[in-house]
Design a protein around this motif. Structure first.
Motif, mmCIF file in Angstrom:
data_model
loop_
_atom_site.group_PDB
_atom_site.id
_atom_site.type_symbol
_atom_site.label_atom_id
_atom_site.label_comp_id
_atom_site.label_asym_id
_atom_site.label_seq_id
_atom_site.Cartn_x
_atom_site.Cartn_y
_atom_site.Cartn_z
ATOM 1 N N ASP A 155 -1.538 -9.854 0.250
ATOM 2 C CA ASP A 155 -1.307 -8.365 0.203
ATOM 3 C C ASP A 155 -1.723 -7.568 -0.622
ATOM 4 O OD1 ASP A 155 0.410 -8.685 2.350
ATOM 5 O OD2 ASP A 155 2.314 -8.664 1.390
ATOM 6 N N VAL A 156 -2.047 -8.241 -2.118
ATOM 7 C CA VAL A 156 -2.910 -7.519 -3.016
ATOM 8 C C VAL A 156 -4.351 -7.323 -2.892
ATOM 9 C CG1 VAL A 156 -3.419 -7.802 -5.535
ATOM 10 C CG2 VAL A 156 -1.087 -8.586 -4.894
ATOM 11 N N LEU A 157 -5.003 -8.497 -2.199
ATOM 12 C CA LEU A 157 -6.312 -8.295 -1.907
ATOM 13 C C LEU A 157 -6.509 -7.260 -0.769
ATOM 14 C CD1 LEU A 157 -7.060 -12.069 -1.864
ATOM 15 C CD2 LEU A 157 -8.017 -10.198 -3.439
ATOM 16 N N PHE A 158 -5.476 -7.132 0.164
ATOM 17 C CA PHE A 158 -5.673 -6.020 1.191
ATOM 18 C C PHE A 158 -5.515 -4.701 0.478
ATOM 19 C CE2 PHE A 158 -3.542 -3.027 3.813
ATOM 20 C CZ PHE A 158 -4.575 -2.856 4.800
ATOM 21 N N MET A 159 -4.637 -4.413 -0.459
ATOM 22 C CA MET A 159 -4.430 -3.140 -1.175
ATOM 23 C C MET A 159 -5.707 -2.799 -2.039
ATOM 24 S SD MET A 159 -0.652 -2.818 -2.519
ATOM 25 C CE MET A 159 -0.052 -4.530 -3.031
ATOM 26 N N ILE A 160 -6.421 -3.766 -2.495
ATOM 27 C CA ILE A 160 -7.474 -3.586 -3.349
ATOM 28 C C ILE A 160 -8.774 -3.463 -2.553
ATOM 29 C CG2 ILE A 160 -6.306 -4.478 -5.581
ATOM 30 C CD1 ILE A 160 -8.226 -6.766 -5.358
ATOM 31 N N SER A 161 -8.694 -3.707 -1.346
ATOM 32 C CA SER A 161 -9.782 -3.427 -0.518
ATOM 33 C C SER A 161 -10.265 -2.143 -0.275
ATOM 34 C CB SER A 161 -9.892 -4.347 0.637
ATOM 35 O OG SER A 161 -8.703 -3.735 1.461
ATOM 36 N N HIS A 162 -11.412 -1.638 0.151
ATOM 37 C CA HIS A 162 -11.732 -0.363 0.501
ATOM 38 C C HIS A 162 -11.495 0.616 -0.593
ATOM 39 C CE1 HIS A 162 -12.665 -1.648 4.542
ATOM 40 N NE2 HIS A 162 -11.377 -2.076 4.443
ATOM 41 N N MET A 163 -11.858 0.273 -1.836
ATOM 42 C CA MET A 163 -11.852 1.109 -3.068
ATOM 43 C C MET A 163 -10.417 1.413 -3.425
ATOM 44 S SD MET A 163 -15.123 1.540 -4.131
ATOM 45 C CE MET A 163 -15.500 3.081 -4.818
ATOM 46 N N GLY A 164 -9.635 0.461 -2.749
ATOM 47 C CA GLY A 164 -7.979 0.849 -3.326
ATOM 48 C C GLY A 164 -7.322 1.728 -2.499
ATOM 49 N N LYS A 165 -7.910 2.178 -1.311
ATOM 50 C CA LYS A 165 -7.434 3.216 -0.361
ATOM 51 C C LYS A 165 -6.407 2.473 0.250
ATOM 52 C CE LYS A 165 -11.647 5.941 0.202
ATOM 53 N NZ LYS A 165 -12.773 6.436 0.905
ATOM 54 N N ASN A 166 -6.019 1.304 0.153
ATOM 55 C CA ASN A 166 -5.047 0.686 0.971
ATOM 56 C C ASN A 166 -3.708 0.554 0.282
ATOM 57 O OD1 ASN A 166 -6.312 0.169 3.537
ATOM 58 N ND2 ASN A 166 -7.191 -1.588 2.732
ATOM 59 N N ILE A 167 -3.760 1.023 -1.016
ATOM 60 C CA ILE A 167 -2.415 1.147 -1.781
ATOM 61 C C ILE A 167 -1.603 2.049 -1.162
ATOM 62 C CG2 ILE A 167 -1.690 1.411 -4.139
ATOM 63 C CD1 ILE A 167 -4.195 0.507 -5.342
ATOM 64 N N PRO A 168 -0.382 1.655 -0.813
ATOM 65 C CA PRO A 168 0.329 2.718 -0.168
ATOM 66 C C PRO A 168 1.304 3.466 -1.018
ATOM 67 C CG PRO A 168 1.529 0.412 -0.248
ATOM 68 C CD PRO A 168 0.138 0.411 -1.053
ATOM 69 N N PHE A 169 1.143 3.690 -2.137
ATOM 70 C CA PHE A 169 2.065 4.378 -3.197
ATOM 71 C C PHE A 169 1.042 5.286 -4.165
ATOM 72 C CE2 PHE A 169 2.094 0.178 -4.525
ATOM 73 C CZ PHE A 169 1.279 0.106 -5.792
ATOM 74 N N GLN A 170 1.676 6.151 -4.874
ATOM 75 C CA GLN A 170 0.865 7.014 -6.058
ATOM 76 C C GLN A 170 0.705 6.244 -7.040
ATOM 77 O OE1 GLN A 170 -0.128 9.922 -4.380
ATOM 78 N NE2 GLN A 170 0.211 10.799 -6.337
ATOM 79 N N THR A 171 -0.602 6.340 -7.402
ATOM 80 C CA THR A 171 -1.055 5.445 -8.574
ATOM 81 C C THR A 171 -2.074 6.192 -9.530
ATOM 82 O OG1 THR A 171 -2.408 3.304 -9.051
ATOM 83 C CG2 THR A 171 -3.015 4.423 -7.256
ATOM 84 N N THR A 172 -2.207 5.934 -10.649
ATOM 85 C CA THR A 172 -3.038 6.592 -11.650
ATOM 86 C C THR A 172 -4.549 5.996 -11.633
ATOM 87 O OG1 THR A 172 -2.477 5.256 -13.595
ATOM 88 C CG2 THR A 172 -1.521 7.264 -13.312
ATOM 89 N N LEU A 173 -4.744 5.066 -10.625
ATOM 90 C CA LEU A 173 -6.099 4.568 -10.560
ATOM 91 C C LEU A 173 -6.893 5.368 -9.918
ATOM 92 C CD1 LEU A 173 -5.186 0.732 -9.588
ATOM 93 C CD2 LEU A 173 -5.863 1.541 -11.680
ATOM 94 N N PRO A 174 -8.440 5.289 -10.144
ATOM 95 C CA PRO A 174 -9.190 6.195 -9.479
ATOM 96 C C PRO A 174 -9.599 5.799 -8.044
ATOM 97 C CG PRO A 174 -10.289 4.714 -10.951
ATOM 98 C CD PRO A 174 -9.056 4.403 -11.163
ATOM 99 N N ILE A 175 -8.802 5.848 -7.029
ATOM 100 C CA ILE A 175 -8.605 5.545 -5.805
ATOM 101 C C ILE A 175 -9.892 6.151 -5.064
ATOM 102 C CG2 ILE A 175 -7.699 5.350 -3.624
ATOM 103 C CD1 ILE A 175 -6.383 3.556 -5.647
ATOM 104 N N GLY A 176 -10.591 5.452 -4.525
ATOM 105 C CA GLY A 176 -11.716 5.968 -3.667
ATOM 106 C C GLY A 176 -13.058 6.454 -4.521
ATOM 107 N N ASN A 177 -12.963 6.172 -5.746
ATOM 108 C CA ASN A 177 -14.096 6.590 -6.588
ATOM 109 C C ASN A 177 -14.737 5.174 -6.994
ATOM 110 O OD1 ASN A 177 -15.343 7.124 -9.358
ATOM 111 N ND2 ASN A 177 -13.912 8.955 -9.394
ATOM 112 N N ARG A 178 -15.878 5.221 -7.610
ATOM 113 C CA ARG A 178 -16.761 4.030 -7.917
ATOM 114 C C ARG A 178 -16.124 3.478 -9.359
ATOM 115 N NH1 ARG A 178 -22.998 5.611 -8.063
ATOM 116 N NH2 ARG A 178 -21.777 7.045 -9.457
ATOM 117 N N GLN A 179 -15.282 4.400 -10.132
ATOM 118 C CA GLN A 179 -14.928 3.804 -11.337
ATOM 119 C C GLN A 179 -13.717 2.601 -10.751
ATOM 120 O OE1 GLN A 179 -13.210 7.448 -12.879
ATOM 121 N NE2 GLN A 179 -15.120 7.824 -13.830
ATOM 122 N N ILE A 180 -13.208 2.697 -9.752
ATOM 123 C CA ILE A 180 -12.473 1.735 -9.352
ATOM 124 C C ILE A 180 -12.691 0.150 -9.225
ATOM 125 C CG2 ILE A 180 -12.148 1.844 -7.165
ATOM 126 C CD1 ILE A 180 -8.744 1.547 -7.327
#
Length: 105
Positions: free
Chosen positions: A56-81
């Motif tokens: 599940d963790v690997l799924f969430m972090i795939s695709h630049m973190g776009k699969n994380i199903p909740f609000q986060t302060t991580l730079p989702i969809g950004n190369r910085q992630i």
């Protein structure tokens, strides 16, 4: 998170060439764990590994973190992630390595 064991494993596996790179990897993996714990109650990599080998963790972090199903302060969809996700993957590899070592004994 087993920071001491992970750091030792990174040094022994020659994953990085400098102490700063090792520190950065530790910091990023820890940051990722803290962010997941904000959205998943009592989250740790170790619990996720025991439950489903972190699938599940690997799924969430795939695709630049776009699969994380909740609000986060991580730079989702950004190369910085990318380095944050790479550090999380390395920690999961560390867990797999230590799990295999335990099985052997």
């Amino acid at each position: 998170m087993d920071k001491i064991g992970f750091k030792s494993w990174l040094v022994k596996s020659n994953s990085y060439s400098s102490k700063k790179q090792i520190y950065d990897c530790l910091s990023r993996a820890s940051r990722k764990e803290k962010e997941l714990a904000r959205g998943i109650e009592n989250f740790t990599y170790e619990k996720a590994f025991a439950m489903d080998n972190c699938k599940d963790v690997l799924f969430m972090i795939s695709h630049m973190g776009k699969n994380i199903p909740f609000q986060t302060t991580l730079p989702i969809g950004n190369r910085q992630i990318a380095p944050i996700m790479a550090a999380a993957r390395k920690y999961i590899l560390y867990l797999q390595f230590t799990h295999e070592k335990i099985k052997e004994t």
